[in-house]
Design an enzyme around this catalytic site. Sequence first.
Site, PDB file in Angstrom:
ATOM      1  N   LYS A 181      18.105 -17.963  74.419  1.00 43.40           N
ATOM      2  CA  LYS A 181      18.486 -17.720  73.035  1.00 43.40           C
ATOM      3  C   LYS A 181      19.692 -18.568  72.651  1.00 43.40           C
ATOM      4  O   LYS A 181      20.469 -18.988  73.511  1.00 43.40           O
ATOM      5  CB  LYS A 181      18.856 -16.243  72.850  1.00 43.40           C
ATOM      6  CG  LYS A 181      17.729 -15.256  73.041  1.00 43.40           C
ATOM      7  CD  LYS A 181      18.255 -13.840  72.889  1.00 43.40           C
ATOM      8  CE  LYS A 181      17.138 -12.823  73.026  1.00 43.40           C
ATOM      9  NZ  LYS A 181      16.193 -12.856  71.882  1.00 43.40           N
ATOM     10  N   ARG A 237       7.011  -7.430  75.398  1.00 37.51           N
ATOM     11  CA  ARG A 237       5.589  -7.117  75.485  1.00 37.51           C
ATOM     12  C   ARG A 237       5.067  -7.213  76.916  1.00 37.51           C
ATOM     13  O   ARG A 237       4.088  -6.564  77.268  1.00 37.51           O
ATOM     14  CB  ARG A 237       4.804  -8.029  74.542  1.00 37.51           C
ATOM     15  CG  ARG A 237       4.835  -9.502  74.892  1.00 37.51           C
ATOM     16  CD  ARG A 237       4.475 -10.406  73.721  1.00 37.51           C
ATOM     17  NE  ARG A 237       5.550 -10.473  72.745  1.00 37.51           N
ATOM     18  CZ  ARG A 237       5.499 -11.199  71.642  1.00 37.51           C
ATOM     19  NH1 ARG A 237       4.428 -11.938  71.373  1.00 37.51           N
ATOM     20  NH2 ARG A 237       6.514 -11.214  70.797  1.00 37.51           N
TER      21      ARG A 237
END
Length: 487
Positions: A268, A342
């Site tokens: 990130k 996920r």
Amino acid sequence: MRNPLPPVPGKLLELEVSDDLRRGTPLATLIAAPSEEDGDAGLAEIGGVRPTGKTGDVQTVPTGGVRWLAGVGDGEPKQYRKAGAALVRAVSSALEEDVKAGQKAFRAFAVELPEDAGAEHIEELTFGLLLGGYRFTVTAEDPKPGLRTVRLITRHEHAAVAVERVRELAAAAAFARDLANTPSNIKTPAWLADTAARVSGGIPNLTVTVRDEKWLAEQGFGGVLAVGGGSAAPPRLIELEYRPRGATTHLLLVGKGITFDTGGLSIKPADGMHLMRTDMAGGAAIIAAVRAIAALRLPVKVTGLVPAAENHVSGSSYRPGDIVRHYGGKTTEVGNTDAEGRMVLADALVYGIKKHKPDAVIDAATLTGAMKVSLGVRTGGVFATDDALAERVTKAGERVGEAWWRMPLLEDLAETVQGSLGDVRQAPGGPGGIVAALFLREFVGDVPWAHLDIAGPARADKTYADVVPGATGFAARTLVELVASYS
């Protein structure tokens, strides 16, 4: 040396219900705004102050028996929540000023409710009072004097029952905030698991089992192991089981427990990465909700699963292009290591459905930044395979003051998550929130399922209503109320 970390869970204010005021207790009274017909002339002065009645407007009265006036606007229940939150913040500030001035610290105050305030008004006010003054500070300074007790002055016959119910809901939200706000140098997967086990001890019919990395490897939790493989802090699976006697309905709740998210090799940007301590807010909501469900003794069987891992960068990190085999055997092509939520949810969903055979499944996760673009930062997204379940979630949220909006599972995009090297693709591109939900749908089979994407409302950068900057505890109250709806 004293541990600077505040206790988790923190202690809420004590609320008393009475029909009289104790002598010497500072008093606040709730004031409705004047109607358009009355104008300003509709409100008489109190102690030399003319109240506005505007929602959340708290005024200090210099003389007389009332010290604070708190506006409740048009008097609708939701205005009472805002008023209660603003009031508790103002009273806390006044207490600090009194202490600085060398005066004796008052530790309690009373709130006088209008005669026409009903149970719903009392519930909303209680939410505001209990959560509006929430604080989480890691400091070596000695604790400052703070409020301990609020007394509600009302003659409503069901006030005590309403307050007790809301107290558990507010405690769940505050506990979820505590977990998400805890710094990640403390909050490893093991710490999260140990904390869940500790706070659940002694609650009837509630047990917590913690699975370590060896068990996860033996059972084939490839998604959890891949995400957690880059960290020196190994992953955990937290399994909470609430088993009340006579329950006929079984719900499975699954929460993303990424205790810190660097993004992995798909790292990130530095700006904002510090906020990733709250990337386990979905898991925090599950832990807090199951604890509250058990404390309320709701007659519904509930299993909570929180796959906990730290998504870090090292030589053992999983890579874009990897093929990961999940619990149950399905394989995933990894496209972006920052789409890690996920991956861990997929394992837990399959495991929970296979082992527990629930009547319905609900997962909660700070899953996609796309949801912040779609719905902003005060509304959660609901994706569901079952219309009745989706409506239950949104209605439960309405009752406890959390906003939800149903999002589509677009079948035209379903083929985009199908893989070529593996069974499914983890990050195929397209509308992020929708394709993430479609990916998760591949792991739930035919059981009714709802996916709650709380990436927006799980964190706040400013104060509003009963929310303060930091983790919000969003979804915990909705999950408790959702389970209660099956009673």
